[in-house]
Design an enzyme around this catalytic site. Structure first.
Site, PDB file in Angstrom:
ATOM      1  N   ASP A 165       0.829  -1.211   0.000  1.00 44.96           N
ATOM      2  CA  ASP A 165       0.000   0.000   0.000  1.00 44.96           C
ATOM      3  C   ASP A 165       0.867   1.266   0.000  1.00 44.96           C
ATOM      4  OD1 ASP A 165      -2.433   1.334   0.004  1.00 44.96           O
ATOM      5  OD2 ASP A 165      -2.573   1.380   2.189  1.00 44.96           O
ATOM      6  N   GLY A 166       0.302   2.335  -0.546  1.00 51.46           N
ATOM      7  CA  GLY A 166       0.960   3.642  -0.467  1.00 51.46           C
ATOM      8  C   GLY A 166       1.505   4.180  -1.791  1.00 51.46           C
ATOM      9  N   ASN A 205     -10.951  -2.580  -5.322  1.00 46.83           N
ATOM     10  CA  ASN A 205     -10.183  -1.566  -6.050  1.00 46.83           C
ATOM     11  C   ASN A 205     -10.822  -1.162  -7.393  1.00 46.83           C
ATOM     12  OD1 ASN A 205      -6.963  -2.774  -4.819  1.00 46.83           O
ATOM     13  ND2 ASN A 205      -8.164  -1.036  -4.092  1.00 46.83           N
ATOM     14  N   ARG A 250     -12.117   2.495  -7.970  1.00 49.67           N
ATOM     15  CA  ARG A 250     -11.258   3.650  -8.261  1.00 49.67           C
ATOM     16  C   ARG A 250     -11.595   4.256  -9.619  1.00 49.67           C
ATOM     17  NH1 ARG A 250      -5.447   2.485  -5.500  1.00 49.67           N
ATOM     18  NH2 ARG A 250      -6.314   1.801  -3.517  1.00 49.67           N
ATOM     19  N   ARG A 271       2.231  -4.713   6.217  1.00 48.65           N
ATOM     20  CA  ARG A 271       1.493  -3.693   5.459  1.00 48.65           C
ATOM     21  C   ARG A 271       2.336  -2.431   5.386  1.00 48.65           C
ATOM     22  NH1 ARG A 271      -4.754  -2.316   4.655  1.00 48.65           N
ATOM     23  NH2 ARG A 271      -4.449  -0.489   3.351  1.00 48.65           N
TER      24      ARG A 271
HETATM   25  C1  IPE Z   1      -5.330  -2.692   0.005  1.00 53.28           C
HETATM   26  O1  IPE Z   1      -5.062  -1.337  -0.162  1.00 53.28           O
HETATM   27  C2  IPE Z   1      -5.325  -3.403  -1.325  1.00 53.28           C
HETATM   28  C3  IPE Z   1      -4.020  -3.554  -1.942  1.00 53.28           C
HETATM   29  C4  IPE Z   1      -2.871  -3.172  -1.453  1.00 53.28           C
HETATM   30  C5  IPE Z   1      -4.023  -4.222  -3.210  1.00 53.28           C
HETATM   31  P1  IPE Z   1      -6.219  -0.248  -0.310  1.00 53.28           P
HETATM   32  O2  IPE Z   1      -5.543   1.050  -0.485  1.00 53.28           O
HETATM   33  O3  IPE Z   1      -7.188  -0.666  -1.356  1.00 53.28           O
HETATM   34  O4  IPE Z   1      -6.945  -0.348   1.122  1.00 53.28           O
HETATM   35  P2  IPE Z   1      -7.792   0.721   1.931  1.00 53.28           P
HETATM   36  O5  IPE Z   1      -8.782   1.318   0.971  1.00 53.28           O
HETATM   37  O6  IPE Z   1      -6.823   1.759   2.441  1.00 53.28           O
HETATM   38  O7  IPE Z   1      -8.409  -0.036   3.048  1.00 53.28           O
HETATM   39  C1  IPE Z   2      -1.607   0.260  -3.310  1.00 55.79           C
HETATM   40  O1  IPE Z   2      -1.390   1.624  -3.296  1.00 55.79           O
HETATM   41  C2  IPE Z   2      -1.824  -0.301  -4.688  1.00 55.79           C
HETATM   42  C3  IPE Z   2      -3.197  -0.760  -4.950  1.00 55.79           C
HETATM   43  C4  IPE Z   2      -4.167  -0.792  -4.090  1.00 55.79           C
HETATM   44  C5  IPE Z   2      -3.485  -1.209  -6.295  1.00 55.79           C
HETATM   45  P1  IPE Z   2      -2.583   2.657  -3.253  1.00 55.79           P
HETATM   46  O2  IPE Z   2      -2.962   2.989  -4.658  1.00 55.79           O
HETATM   47  O3  IPE Z   2      -3.708   2.178  -2.403  1.00 55.79           O
HETATM   48  O4  IPE Z   2      -1.881   3.908  -2.592  1.00 55.79           O
HETATM   49  P2  IPE Z   2      -2.485   4.891  -1.510  1.00 55.79           P
HETATM   50  O5  IPE Z   2      -2.918   4.056  -0.344  1.00 55.79           O
HETATM   51  O6  IPE Z   2      -3.624   5.591  -2.154  1.00 55.79           O
HETATM   52  O7  IPE Z   2      -1.354   5.799  -1.175  1.00 55.79           O
HETATM   53 MG    MG Z   3      -4.135   2.408  -0.426  1.00 58.39          MG
END
Ligand code: IPE
Ligand code: IPE
Ligand code: MG
Length: 239
Positions: free
Chosen positions: A19-20, A67, A70, A187
């Site tokens: 994540d991030g 996801n 989005r 995480r």
């Molecule tokens: C979890 O991250 C899913 C993946 C890393 C693929 P998200 O960014 O989707 O989770 P939330 O929305 O912060 O719970």
């Molecule tokens: C994780 O990063 C990748 C996926 C969920 C596909 P994010 O896209 O959720 O990044 P943040 O949490 O918005 O920074």
């Molecule tokens: Mg995220």
């Protein structure tokens, strides 16, 4: 007594919630998809590093069943990255000994991606190295529901009665059938939640959260997580 890195216990199965990426890009004034491109680079380098460290099973959460919510532009850029990864892994990475399998509902992906997923699994199927479970369109609840549907079917076909159902039978119908449960779930990005990742399998996993954003996660951060894991006392409900 001091412990040197050599003496550390390496978990058999590690899950990572990558994540991030979006925040990493935002911090630099860049569009979110650029964060995913850099996240994909980390994905490739860390997969190899973790395999060299002797981990037997690695489950990486790449795309959740939620996801899809989005913006279309971001989902499309993620599909482009998946497609490129799959093409690369079919060409450049043939020498890797990593056994890639995909967990999640692949039927929702564009047909060319489904074909690449099938081909990638096929070329990797006899490999003896680390098993990489790539969680794509994966959701822990959806996984449990499909396992329950299969069990209901078996009851309906007379192969099983509801009373005979055991925890092991449910485990055997999850995407991770036959694999040990994760020992450690990492995480990145600082949140303290599972976001629908390995809900059944995570019952006794150690949870480790780091503020580091996924594109910045490297060998040093991984070793910090391993060190923290080694300092935990796992009791599994005992004393
Ligand atoms: C979890 O991250 C899913 C993946 C890393 C693929 P998200 O960014 O989707 O989770 P939330 O929305 O912060 O719970
Ligand atoms: C994780 O990063 C990748 C996926 C969920 C596909 P994010 O896209 O959720 O990044 P943040 O949490 O918005 O920074
Ligand atoms: Mg995220």
């Amino acid at each position: 007594m001091t412990t040197t890195p050599k003496e550390l216990y390496i978990p058999e199965h590690i899950g990572i919630i990558m994540d991030g990426n979006g925040r990493w890009a935002k911090k630099r004034g860049l569009p979110r998809p650029i964060g995913h491109t850099y996240g994909a680079k980390t994905f490739k380098s860390m997969t190899r590093y973790i395999s060299r460290r002797g981990v037997k099973y690695l489950t990486l959460y790449a795309f959740s069943t939620e996801n899809w919510k989005r913006p279309l532009e971001e989902v499309n850029s993620l599909m482009k990255i998946f497609r490129q990864y799959l093409i690369d892994s079919l060409t450049n990475f043939r020498e890797d000994d990593i056994k890639v399998v995909f967990i999640g509902d692949r039927s929702a992906f564009p047909s060319d991606i489904i074909k690449l997923i099938d081909e990638t699994e096929e070329i990797a199927k006899d490999r003896k190295g680390m098993q990489l479970n790539l969680a794509m369109n994966y959701g822990g609840r959806a996984e449990i529901v499909q396992a329950v549907q299969r069990l209901c079917q078996e009851v309906r076909d007379g192969q099983l009665t509801p009373e005979q159902l055991t925890e092991a039978m449910l485990s055997d119908r999850l995407y991770t059938a036959g694999q040990p449960d994760p020992d450690l779930i990492i995480r990145t990005g600082g949140e303290h939640r599972l976001s629908n990742f390995m809900l059944y399998q995570a019952a006794y996993a150690e949870f480790y959260s780091t503020e580091t954003l996924w594109p910045d996660f490297g060998e040093k951060e991984f070793e910090e997580a391993i060190l923290a894991f080694n300092q935990r006392s796992r009791r599994f409900g005992g004393v």
